[in-house]
Design a protein around this motif. Structure first.
Motif, short mmCIF file in Angstrom:
data_model
loop_
_atom_site.label_atom_id
_atom_site.label_comp_id
_atom_site.label_asym_id
_atom_site.label_seq_id
_atom_site.Cartn_x
_atom_site.Cartn_y
_atom_site.Cartn_z
N ASN A 58 12.55 6.27 -6.72
CA ASN A 58 12.68 6.09 -8.17
C ASN A 58 11.35 5.55 -8.68
OD1 ASN A 58 14.59 5.90 -10.62
ND2 ASN A 58 13.63 3.87 -10.59
N HIS A 59 10.62 6.35 -9.42
CA HIS A 59 9.30 5.98 -9.94
C HIS A 59 8.41 5.43 -8.81
CE1 HIS A 59 10.20 6.57 -14.23
NE2 HIS A 59 11.43 6.18 -13.92
N ALA A 60 8.47 6.10 -7.66
CA ALA A 60 7.77 5.61 -6.47
C ALA A 60 6.26 5.76 -6.57
CB ALA A 60 8.28 6.34 -5.23
N ASP A 61 5.77 6.59 -7.49
CA ASP A 61 4.33 6.80 -7.61
C ASP A 61 3.71 6.05 -8.78
OD1 ASP A 61 3.94 8.64 -5.38
OD2 ASP A 61 5.19 10.02 -6.54
N ASP A 62 4.49 5.24 -9.48
CA ASP A 62 3.95 4.45 -10.58
C ASP A 62 3.04 3.34 -10.04
OD1 ASP A 62 5.55 6.03 -12.12
OD2 ASP A 62 6.82 4.42 -12.90
N ALA A 63 1.94 3.10 -10.73
CA ALA A 63 1.05 1.98 -10.37
C ALA A 63 1.63 0.71 -10.97
CB ALA A 63 -0.36 2.23 -10.91
N LEU A 64 2.15 -0.16 -10.12
CA LEU A 64 2.88 -1.35 -10.58
C LEU A 64 2.22 -2.63 -10.09
CD1 LEU A 64 6.48 -0.05 -9.83
CD2 LEU A 64 5.31 -0.08 -12.04
N ASN A 65 2.50 -3.71 -10.81
CA ASN A 65 2.04 -5.02 -10.37
C ASN A 65 3.01 -5.50 -9.29
OD1 ASN A 65 1.60 -7.81 -10.04
ND2 ASN A 65 0.81 -8.01 -12.11
N PRO A 66 2.54 -5.66 -8.03
CA PRO A 66 3.45 -5.95 -6.93
C PRO A 66 3.69 -7.42 -6.69
CG PRO A 66 1.27 -5.60 -6.06
CD PRO A 66 1.16 -5.46 -7.57
N ALA A 67 3.10 -8.30 -7.53
CA ALA A 67 3.19 -9.74 -7.30
C ALA A 67 2.79 -10.04 -5.85
CB ALA A 67 4.58 -10.26 -7.64
N SER A 68 3.49 -10.94 -5.17
CA SER A 68 3.03 -11.40 -3.86
C SER A 68 3.22 -10.39 -2.73
CB SER A 68 3.73 -12.70 -3.49
OG SER A 68 3.14 -13.80 -4.17
N THR A 69 3.88 -9.26 -2.98
CA THR A 69 3.92 -8.26 -1.92
C THR A 69 2.53 -7.68 -1.65
OG1 THR A 69 4.54 -6.49 -3.47
CG2 THR A 69 6.33 -7.68 -2.36
N MET A 70 1.56 -7.93 -2.54
CA MET A 70 0.18 -7.52 -2.28
C MET A 70 -0.38 -8.25 -1.06
SD MET A 70 -2.17 -5.42 -3.22
CE MET A 70 -2.23 -4.94 -4.96
N LYS A 71 0.22 -9.37 -0.69
CA LYS A 71 -0.23 -10.09 0.51
C LYS A 71 -0.10 -9.23 1.76
CE LYS A 71 0.70 -14.84 -1.13
NZ LYS A 71 1.10 -14.58 -2.51
N LEU A 72 0.79 -8.24 1.73
CA LEU A 72 0.91 -7.33 2.87
C LEU A 72 -0.39 -6.57 3.10
CD1 LEU A 72 4.46 -5.93 2.12
CD2 LEU A 72 3.84 -7.44 4.02
N VAL A 73 -1.03 -6.14 2.02
CA VAL A 73 -2.31 -5.43 2.13
C VAL A 73 -3.37 -6.35 2.73
CG1 VAL A 73 -4.12 -4.21 0.87
CG2 VAL A 73 -1.73 -3.93 0.19
N THR A 74 -3.47 -7.55 2.19
CA THR A 74 -4.50 -8.49 2.63
C THR A 74 -4.30 -8.92 4.07
OG1 THR A 74 -4.87 -9.30 0.39
CG2 THR A 74 -5.50 -10.77 2.19
N THR A 75 -3.08 -9.28 4.45
CA THR A 75 -2.88 -9.80 5.80
C THR A 75 -2.99 -8.70 6.86
OG1 THR A 75 -0.47 -9.71 5.42
CG2 THR A 75 -1.56 -11.83 5.11
N PHE A 76 -2.55 -7.49 6.55
CA PHE A 76 -2.71 -6.39 7.52
C PHE A 76 -4.18 -6.03 7.65
CE2 PHE A 76 -1.94 -1.67 8.51
CZ PHE A 76 -2.01 -1.90 9.88
N ALA A 77 -4.90 -5.99 6.51
CA ALA A 77 -6.34 -5.71 6.58
C ALA A 77 -7.06 -6.78 7.40
CB ALA A 77 -6.92 -5.66 5.16
N ALA A 78 -6.65 -8.03 7.27
CA ALA A 78 -7.28 -9.11 8.04
C ALA A 78 -7.00 -8.96 9.52
CB ALA A 78 -6.79 -10.46 7.53
N LEU A 79 -5.76 -8.65 9.89
CA LEU A 79 -5.44 -8.46 11.31
C LEU A 79 -6.30 -7.38 11.93
CD1 LEU A 79 -1.53 -8.71 11.26
CD2 LEU A 79 -3.10 -10.27 12.45
N GLU A 80 -6.51 -6.28 11.21
CA GLU A 80 -7.25 -5.17 11.80
C GLU A 80 -8.76 -5.33 11.70
OE1 GLU A 80 -5.94 -1.19 11.05
OE2 GLU A 80 -4.42 -1.60 12.58
N ASN A 81 -9.25 -6.08 10.72
CA ASN A 81 -10.71 -6.20 10.55
C ASN A 81 -11.28 -7.51 11.08
OD1 ASN A 81 -11.74 -3.77 8.77
ND2 ASN A 81 -9.75 -4.35 7.93
N LEU A 82 -10.46 -8.55 11.17
CA LEU A 82 -10.91 -9.82 11.74
C LEU A 82 -10.35 -10.04 13.14
CD1 LEU A 82 -10.41 -12.14 8.62
CD2 LEU A 82 -12.54 -11.05 9.37
N GLY A 83 -9.17 -9.50 13.38
CA GLY A 83 -8.50 -9.67 14.67
C GLY A 83 -7.52 -10.82 14.63
N PRO A 84 -6.40 -10.71 15.36
CA PRO A 84 -5.37 -11.75 15.31
C PRO A 84 -5.81 -13.09 15.87
CG PRO A 84 -4.89 -10.15 17.04
CD PRO A 84 -6.03 -9.59 16.25
#
Length: 478
Positions: A58-84
């Motif tokens: 349902n409106h899956a392609d809309d550009a939305l403000n994700p609030a704190s679920t954006m932390k998923l992008v940051t923390t996954f990027a950190a795991l892969e680029n900085l290492g656990p």
């Protein structure tokens, strides 16, 4: 098949069978209608974790403000680029020498962006200085905050709303001690309320101007008023005020000083407790390259830090991790935040992911500008499931009905314990994203984002969505 090829296959399957995706389940639609949130303001997608067509869109392609679920992008990027196992380091250095118990020189405290530099770990750092035989510092205390390259005009340095003292408004800093937060313990009897600040800080006192009234202890926040802060003659007096319940004890964390003053007063206070003194002033500066190192404090590993970020939705730590991505991968002519944005976009491209609508500001979701579509957030979680560090990311998320920000959601239901999901809440934005298991044991990626003036009321609809997934998602009756 590599991750890139796997993602391409998933996208082709989704396009070929997209017509199979259902409209919103009746229970979800009814919950939204009941709180007057239109379906057009809600983006939803439910996809098999192991790939394949979406069971629900349902409106899956809309550009939305994700609030704190954006932390998923940051923390996954950190795991892969900085290492656990990545760690931040804070060090004590000097440009002088020890004579007897006196350090004849300046004491440099060099911050490395540690997002978890609690006052206990600052105490351990200073204890190592004492163990080296130092009791008196003849020179200055020099605070080195140069690890992050920040623009002179920093949007993230401004409070997000009209409550700058609240802990979630604390901005990142290369030498951020104890989240720049003091805990105020408030205790009342029948007539008066007393206040104590913890930890003890040099030159900082706390007093109460509360009016003690008859009200339930659990409702104490209703009587809260903005504190009064007075700085005079090198002393800071914090006055807590408003109404407070009789015979009640509560506490609140507040960020009331700027990072430099907080670091100065905390360091001097702890050093005094250890029997030491600093004769000189406190100033900012850069540690000389030939300075002698006295002590070093390493943070917990990144994989441990992101548990606090995601389970507790800690904005300050998330913003610090985002800046660390830029500090560890600098770009000519770019500050740490801009370098982080470039790194994340390049990393997604290497992963075969193209998110043209993705807008990053601080990586924490505490932003009016950040955007991502539900589909792309779901695709990110699918890729994470096939990453060597996917288990670290998923284990950092709140468990439905068990802990973190989901501790009170769907408690004592069949769905409790079946989802690892990140929540998000802002004015006009409510979100949930993660992995949910159905009653047959199949795992689904679930993303729901509501952007609407009544978005906060959509939480119930998202709970109905999780129930629908548990019942069997694509095989459940609509």
């Amino acid at each position: 098949m590599g991750v890139k090829g796997w993602m391409q296959a998933c996208l082709l399957a989704a396009m070929a069978t997209g017509a199979m995706a259902q409209t919103l389940p009746a229970t979800v639609a009814a919950a939204l209608k009941a709180v007057k949130v239109p379906e057009s303001a809600v983006g939803v997608i439910v996809m098999p974790l192991d790939g394949g067509a979406a069971a629900l869109e349902n409106h899956a392609d809309d550009a939305l403000n994700p609030a704190s679920t954006m932390k998923l992008v940051t923390t996954f990027a950190a795991l892969e680029n900085l290492g656990p196992a990545f760690q931040w380091h804070t060090g004590l250095y000097t440009d002088g020498a020890i004579e007897g118990e006196t350090l004849k020189g300046n004491l440099y405290m060099r911050g490395g962006g540690d997002p978890a530099l609690t006052y206990e770990r600052v105490w351990l750092l200073l204890r190592d200085l004492k163990a080296a035989g130092v009791r008196r510092v003849a020179g200055d205390l020099v605070l080195d905050r140069s690890y992050f390259k920040l623009p002179a005009a920093r949007p993230d340095a401004e409070p997000f709303d009209a409550q700058p003292e609240r802990a979630y408004n604390v901005g990142p800093d290369a030498l951020l001690m104890n989240f720049k937060a003091l805990r105020f313990d408030i205790t009342s009897d029948d007539h008066t309320a007393t206040v104590r600040a913890d930890p003890d800080m040099y030159g900082v006192s706390a007093v109460s101007r509360f009016k003690v009234v008859a009200m339930p202890c659990e409702s104490w926040r209703a009587g809260w008023e903005r504190p009064e802060i007075v700085s005079e003659g090198g002393q800071v007096r914090v006055t807590l005020q408003g109404r407070f319940p009789r015979n009640c004890r509560q506490d609140r964390y507040l960020g009331l000083l700027d990072p430099v003053e907080f670091a100065d007063r905390l360091t001097r206070g702890l050093w005094t407790e250890l029997g030491g003194s600093i004769a000189g002033k406190t100033r900012e500066g850069v540690t000389p390259p030939d300075a002698q190192r006295f002590a070093d404090q390493a943070s917990p590993a990144l994989a441990q830090v992101i548990r606090d970020v995601n389970k507790l939705s800690n904005n300050t730590m998330a913003r610090t991790i985002f800046l660390t991505l830029g500090a560890e991968h600098p770009q000519p002519g770019r500050d740490s935040a801009a370098a982080a944005v470039q790194l994340v976009n390049e990393w997604l491209g290497k992963r075969g992911l193209r998110f043209p609508e993705l807008t990053l500001e601080n990586g924490a979701g505490l932003s009016r500008e950040e955007r991502i579509s539900p589909r792309h957030l779901a695709q990110l979680l699918q890729v994470a499931a096939h990453s060597p560090y996917g288990p670290e990311l998923l284990s950092s998320l709140p468990i439905l009905g068990i802990d973190g920000t989901l501790v009170h959601r769907l408690v004592d239901t069949p769905e409790a314990g079946q989802g690892h999901l990140k929540t998000g809440t802002l004015d006009d934005s409510k979100a949930i994203a993660g992995v949910m298991r159905d009653h047959a044991g199949r795992e689904w990626v679930v993303v729901g984002i509501a952007n609407h003036p009544r978005a906060d009321a959509a939480q119930g609809a998202f709970d109905r969505l999780l129930e629908w997934v548990w019942q069997g998602a694509g095989t459940a009756s609509n």
